[in-house]
Design a protein around this motif. Structure first.
Motif, mmCIF file in Angstrom:
data_model
loop_
_atom_site.group_PDB
_atom_site.id
_atom_site.type_symbol
_atom_site.label_atom_id
_atom_site.label_comp_id
_atom_site.label_asym_id
_atom_site.label_seq_id
_atom_site.Cartn_x
_atom_site.Cartn_y
_atom_site.Cartn_z
ATOM 1 N N THR A 1 1.342 1.678 -14.026
ATOM 2 C CA THR A 1 1.359 0.231 -13.769
ATOM 3 C C THR A 1 2.364 -0.462 -14.670
ATOM 4 O OG1 THR A 1 -1.004 0.383 -13.258
ATOM 5 C CG2 THR A 1 -0.105 -1.803 -13.562
ATOM 6 N N ALA A 2 2.429 -0.029 -15.929
ATOM 7 C CA ALA A 2 3.350 -0.647 -16.880
ATOM 8 C C ALA A 2 4.801 -0.428 -16.476
ATOM 9 C CB ALA A 2 3.108 -0.090 -18.275
ATOM 10 N N TYR A 3 5.131 0.770 -16.009
ATOM 11 C CA TYR A 3 6.511 1.061 -15.605
ATOM 12 C C TYR A 3 6.890 0.286 -14.344
ATOM 13 C CZ TYR A 3 6.956 4.711 -19.103
ATOM 14 O OH TYR A 3 7.030 5.382 -20.294
ATOM 15 N N ILE A 4 5.947 0.177 -13.404
ATOM 16 C CA ILE A 4 6.222 -0.614 -12.197
ATOM 17 C C ILE A 4 6.477 -2.072 -12.585
ATOM 18 C CG2 ILE A 4 5.225 -1.506 -10.055
ATOM 19 C CD1 ILE A 4 3.709 1.155 -9.790
ATOM 20 N N SER A 5 5.678 -2.586 -13.521
ATOM 21 C CA SER A 5 5.857 -3.963 -13.986
ATOM 22 C C SER A 5 7.207 -4.151 -14.662
ATOM 23 C CB SER A 5 4.739 -4.333 -14.968
ATOM 24 O OG SER A 5 3.478 -4.302 -14.336
ATOM 25 N N VAL B 1 12.013 -10.966 -15.069
ATOM 26 C CA VAL B 1 11.830 -9.788 -15.920
ATOM 27 C C VAL B 1 13.223 -9.204 -16.180
ATOM 28 C CG1 VAL B 1 10.795 -7.496 -16.108
ATOM 29 C CG2 VAL B 1 9.544 -9.334 -14.955
ATOM 30 N N PRO B 2 13.713 -9.258 -17.425
ATOM 31 C CA PRO B 2 15.091 -8.815 -17.717
ATOM 32 C C PRO B 2 15.382 -7.358 -17.356
ATOM 33 C CG PRO B 2 14.193 -10.077 -19.553
ATOM 34 C CD PRO B 2 13.067 -9.825 -18.608
ATOM 35 N N THR B 3 14.361 -6.511 -17.320
ATOM 36 C CA THR B 3 14.570 -5.084 -17.049
ATOM 37 C C THR B 3 14.455 -4.741 -15.563
ATOM 38 O OG1 THR B 3 12.237 -4.776 -17.634
ATOM 39 C CG2 THR B 3 13.875 -4.289 -19.341
ATOM 40 N N TYR B 4 14.501 -5.731 -14.706
ATOM 41 C CA TYR B 4 14.341 -5.541 -13.251
ATOM 42 C C TYR B 4 15.312 -4.497 -12.703
ATOM 43 C CZ TYR B 4 14.598 -6.794 -8.249
ATOM 44 O OH TYR B 4 14.593 -6.770 -6.884
ATOM 45 N N ASP B 5 14.758 -3.545 -11.946
ATOM 46 C CA ASP B 5 15.575 -2.513 -11.292
ATOM 47 C C ASP B 5 14.917 -2.213 -9.947
ATOM 48 O OD1 ASP B 5 16.615 -0.009 -10.383
ATOM 49 O OD2 ASP B 5 17.304 0.425 -12.416
ATOM 50 N N LEU C 1 14.415 1.667 -8.955
ATOM 51 C CA LEU C 1 13.364 2.334 -9.733
ATOM 52 C C LEU C 1 11.990 1.824 -9.320
ATOM 53 C CD1 LEU C 1 14.596 2.723 -13.427
ATOM 54 C CD2 LEU C 1 13.632 4.491 -11.953
ATOM 55 N N ARG C 2 11.898 0.518 -9.111
ATOM 56 C CA ARG C 2 10.612 -0.076 -8.717
ATOM 57 C C ARG C 2 10.152 0.519 -7.392
ATOM 58 N NH1 ARG C 2 9.461 -4.095 -5.184
ATOM 59 N NH2 ARG C 2 7.403 -5.067 -5.401
ATOM 60 N N GLU C 3 11.043 0.623 -6.416
ATOM 61 C CA GLU C 3 10.677 1.149 -5.108
ATOM 62 C C GLU C 3 10.201 2.593 -5.219
ATOM 63 O OE1 GLU C 3 9.762 0.562 -1.310
ATOM 64 O OE2 GLU C 3 10.659 -0.943 -2.635
ATOM 65 N N TYR D 1 5.426 6.358 -5.403
ATOM 66 C CA TYR D 1 4.640 7.331 -6.168
ATOM 67 C C TYR D 1 3.222 6.793 -6.418
ATOM 68 C CZ TYR D 1 3.017 10.178 -10.061
ATOM 69 O OH TYR D 1 2.272 10.979 -10.875
ATOM 70 N N GLY D 2 3.142 5.499 -6.777
ATOM 71 C CA GLY D 2 1.838 4.880 -7.025
ATOM 72 C C GLY D 2 0.944 4.919 -5.809
ATOM 73 N N ASP D 3 1.513 4.681 -4.633
ATOM 74 C CA ASP D 3 0.727 4.733 -3.399
ATOM 75 C C ASP D 3 0.191 6.145 -3.152
ATOM 76 O OD1 ASP D 3 0.963 2.059 -2.754
ATOM 77 O OD2 ASP D 3 2.807 2.332 -1.603
#
Length: 324
Positions: free
Chosen positions: A67-71, A189-193, A196-198, A203-205
């Motif tokens: 969750t933290a990495y997705i955020s 969020v400055p680290t937006y990517d 990577l988020r997608e 993976y989370g799903d």
């Protein structure tokens, strides 16, 4: 943080042992949410400071969960909160979060998946203040919410939380939630990517699809029913059974199979909450009402039976510890 404040590693080891934990457990991250809750509670007790959990929460920054990495790779605070609602269940068996937008404010609402955890007030405080600290860290913005709301009461300690937070903190509320200005949702969020988020969302799903929800013990369900019936009259055994779709006989038999009874659960929960309420600074008359006693003397008699001392003596001991 406890070690720094107590200035004595032995005190931390004592709290760990009392919580059923060891330092190896912390390194391997194999401890349960209940043991974490006990650690937070006992840490506050040993320091004689109910606000310690909230203060520790405000110092929280990094996290290595999915969750933290997705955020971390989300676009803005709104997307962070939407993702947290979707995936927080992977890391916390007690709470689930949802984002509610209404009128001119937004609210991060927390709901109990397992209401037996509602008794651990200090852990709830830690989680919400840690959540706020995490959102501040992600957005690199020291923004202030409109209000944080808790369902439990803290009596005379209210002002301490207010001073600590620097914004309104409400106790005895209908919901556990963080209320935000709508403009906060647009904080970037400055680290937006996006790529990577997608990838992490996919993976989370898969993790959610493969994860089996553990079957909740009947005792935990009963504790949740009792907790929700407070303050005031405690739900009767027959009503609890009916609420869970069980006959009175089956209800009693299944509790016996778990090594307990309805009366034992009620007494254990009352004893636990009574000590928490006294630590919170609530008046004894208010505690007696909250726990469903006819009057204060009836509550005092029960408390002495549980702990071997009167509630006033328990409170005096806490006061002595705080002054020391």
């Amino acid at each position: 943080m406890l070690e720094d404040q107590a200035n004595d590693p032995a005190i931390v080891d004592q709290v760990l042992e009392k919580s059923g934990l060891s330092r190896d457990d912390l390194t391997s991250a194999t401890y349960s949410a209940q043991k974490e809750a006990l650690f937070v509670r006992f840490a506050c007790d040993v320091l004689a400071d109910a606000t310690f959990a909230a203060r520790a929460g405000l110092q929280f920054k990094s996290s290595s969960s999915l969750t933290a990495y997705i955020s971390k790779y989300s676009r803005d605070l709104k997307q962070v909160l939407e993702n947290a609602s979707r995936f927080h269940g992977l890391i916390d068996p007690a709470l689930m979060f949802s984002l509610r937008v209404a009128g001119n404010f937004a609210a991060i609402e927390a709901e109990w998946k397992d209401a037996s955890y509602a008794r651990y007030h200090r852990r709830t405080e830690f989680l919400l203040f840690a959540g706020l600290a995490r959102l501040r860290d992600l957005t690199q913005s020291n923004f202030f919410p409109i209000e944080i709301r808790f369902q439990h009461e803290v009596g005379s300690s209210r002002n301490k939380y207010q001073r600590l937070a620097g914004f309104p903190v409400l106790f005895g509320a209908e919901r556990v939630e963080i209320v935000l200005a709508l403009s906060s949702l647009d904080l970037p969020v400055p680290t937006y990517d996006p790529k990577l988020r997608e990838h992490l969302l996919e993976y989370g799903d898969r993790v959610i699809a493969e994860k089996r929800q553990p079957k909740q013990k009947l005792r935990a369900q009963v504790e949740g029913l009792i907790t929700r019936s407070l303050p005031g009259a405690i739900i009767q055994s027959e009503d609890a059974a009916a609420n869970l779709g069980l006959s009175a006989r089956t209800f009693a038999r299944r509790l016996k199979e778990e090594g307990t009874s309805y009366r034992e659960i009620v007494e254990d929960l009352r004893c636990d909450l009574a000590q928490t309420f006294i630590t919170n600074g609530m008046p004894l008359s208010e505690i007696a009402f909250s726990l469903g006693y006819a009057d204060q003397p009836a509550f005092s008699t029960a408390f002495k039976r549980w702990t071997g001392q009167a509630p006033s003596a328990f409170r005096s001991r806490l006061d002595v510890s705080a002054k020391a």
